[in-house]
Design a protein around this motif. Structure first.
Motif, PDB file in Angstrom:
ATOM      1  N   UNK A   1       0.850  -1.192   0.000  1.00  7.37           N
ATOM      2  CA  UNK A   1       0.000   0.000   0.000  1.00  7.37           C
ATOM      3  C   UNK A   1       0.881   1.236   0.000  1.00  7.37           C
ATOM      4  N   UNK A   2       0.726   2.057  -1.026  1.00  3.29           N
ATOM      5  CA  UNK A   2       1.505   3.284  -1.105  1.00  3.29           C
ATOM      6  C   UNK A   2       0.763   4.465  -0.509  1.00  3.29           C
ATOM      7  N   UNK A   3       1.437   5.593  -0.427  1.00  4.76           N
ATOM      8  CA  UNK A   3       0.834   6.787   0.163  1.00  4.76           C
ATOM      9  C   UNK A   3      -0.361   7.302  -0.629  1.00  4.76           C
ATOM     10  N   UNK A   4      -0.492   6.893  -1.897  1.00  2.47           N
ATOM     11  CA  UNK A   4      -1.625   7.370  -2.693  1.00  2.47           C
ATOM     12  C   UNK A   4      -2.966   6.864  -2.159  1.00  2.47           C
ATOM     13  N   UNK A   5      -2.923   5.866  -1.277  1.00  6.25           N
ATOM     14  CA  UNK A   5      -4.160   5.322  -0.711  1.00  6.25           C
ATOM     15  C   UNK A   5      -4.523   5.945   0.639  1.00  6.25           C
ATOM     16  N   UNK A   6      -3.697   6.843   1.148  1.00 10.69           N
ATOM     17  CA  UNK A   6      -3.944   7.391   2.486  1.00 10.69           C
ATOM     18  C   UNK A   6      -5.281   8.123   2.550  1.00 10.69           C
ATOM     19  N   UNK A   7      -5.560   8.946   1.546  1.00  7.22           N
ATOM     20  CA  UNK A   7      -6.804   9.704   1.561  1.00  7.22           C
ATOM     21  C   UNK A   7      -8.025   8.821   1.625  1.00  7.22           C
ATOM     22  N   UNK A   8      -8.045   7.742   0.835  1.00  5.66           N
ATOM     23  CA  UNK A   8      -9.180   6.826   0.840  1.00  5.66           C
ATOM     24  C   UNK A   8      -9.321   6.119   2.175  1.00  5.66           C
TER      25      UNK A   8
END
Length: 269
Positions: free
Chosen positions: A95-102
Motif C-alpha cells: 500500500x503506497x501513500x496514494x491510498x492514504x486519503x481513501x
C-alpha cells in the motif's frame, strides 16, 4: 473487573510486515499517536472506538480496520469487557501513500472475505517455517485492500495537502528523532514564530509537536526491542533521557512496559 493487559509482539521474516501485535486490554486507552506504517487491525472480542482525522470511528468484530500512516489516532474499549485485537503493521510494499486519503475517508471495511484472509495470515505468522504461506496470503490481502480503497475513492486522491510550515517542522522532527530540537531553533529554521509554528502543526496533524516526536520515538523503540536490544540501550538509541523516561511513555502508548513488551517477542532477558 480486574484490569487486563496482555500483549504478544514479534517481527516475522516476511517482507512487508513490520510487526505483528496481539493484545487483550480492558481499561487501557491509547492516547493520540501516529505510526509510520499502515495498521491493519481486526478485533476478535469486544469493540474499539477511536478518533481518526477528528472523526469518531469504531471497530466491531466483523470489520477490518486499516489506519494509514502519519495520521494521528487514539483508541479505547467500547465494551465493558475490553477488547482482544490482532494487528499487522505493514510498510509501503503493498500500500503506497496514494491510498492514504481513501483510508482516512473509510478506515473500517465490512468485508467477510478480507476478514477471513487477515485471520488466516495471523495463523501463518504465529509459527516459524510458514513464511511462503504468509507471503502468499499477504499478497492477496494487499490486492483486495487496494481494490476496496479504489471503491472508496476512485480518483485515488493524494493525502490531504499539509501546510508547508507544518510539513517542514515534521521533517525536522523526523531528522532529529534522537537528538531532538528546541522549539526556538525549529522556529528560526523555518522562519516562523514559535507559537504560530505549534498552532500550525497541531492544526495540520491533530497533535502538538512534542507528542508527535514522542510517538515516533516509541515507534522506533518497539522495533529495537523486538530486535533484542535491552530497554536501557533502546532508551539511549531513541532519544529518551533514561530507561525510566522510556518506560513512562512506552507504557502510555503501548499499554505495557518495554521490558515486558520485549519478552512478549520471545527475547530472553
Amino acid at each position: 473487573m480486574a484490569t487486563r493487559q496482555e500483549v504478544s509482539a514479534w517481527r516475522p521474516a516476511v517482507a512487508g510486515v513490520v510487526e505483528v501485535f496481539h493484545a487483550h486490554f480492558t481499561e487501557y486507552a491509547y492516547p493520540m499517536h501516529v505510526h509510520d506504517s499502515w495498521t491493519l487491525l481486526i478485533v476478535d472480542d469486544g469493540a474499539v472506538r477511536y478518533d481518526l482525522d477528528r472523526h469518531e470511528r469504531g471497530t466491531p468484530h466483523d470489520t477490518v480496520t486499516l489506519l494509514p500512516p502519519h495520521v494521528p489516532h487514539n483508541g479505547s474499549a467500547a465494551t465493558p469487557d475490553g477488547f482482544r485485537k490482532r494487528v499487522l503493521y505493514l510498510d509501503s510494499t503493498h500500500l503506497g501513500d496514494e491510498f492514504i486519503g481513501a483510508a482516512v475517508d473509510r478506515p473500517d471495511l465490512r468485508d467477510p472475505l478480507l476478514r477471513l484472509r487477515v485471520g488466516q495470515l495471523h495463523g501463518a505468522l504465529v509459527g516459524a517455517g510458514e513464511e511462503l504461506e504468509a507471503a502468499s496470503r499477504l499478497a492477496l490481502i494487499g490486492e483486495r485492500l487496494r481494490a476496496r480503497l479504489r471503491e472508496t475513492d476512485v480518483s485515488l486522491r493524494p493525502p490531504p495537502a499539509d501546510p508547508p510550515l507544518a510539513r517542514r517542522l515534521r521533517e525536522l522532527l523526523d531528522e532529529r528523532l534522537v537528538d531532538g530540537i528546541a522549539l526556538d531553533e525549529a522556529a528560526r529554521l523555518v522562519h516562523a514564530h514559535p507559537a504560530h509554528l505549534v498552532r500550525a502543526f497541531s492544526a495540520a496533524f491533530g497533535m502538538p509537536p512534542h507528542q508527535y516526536l514522542t510517538a515516533r520515538r516509541v515507534e522506533r523503540a518497539r522495533r529495537l526491542l523486538l530486535d533484542g536490544q535491552a530497554p536501557g540501550e533502546v532508551a539511549a538509541a531513541t532519544g529518551f533521557y533514561d530507561q525510566a523516561h522510556l518506560t513512562r511513555h512506552f507504557k502510555k502508548l503501548v499499554g505495557v512496559p518495554p521490558g515486558r513488551y520485549r519478552l512478549s517477542g520471545g527475547v530472553g532477558p
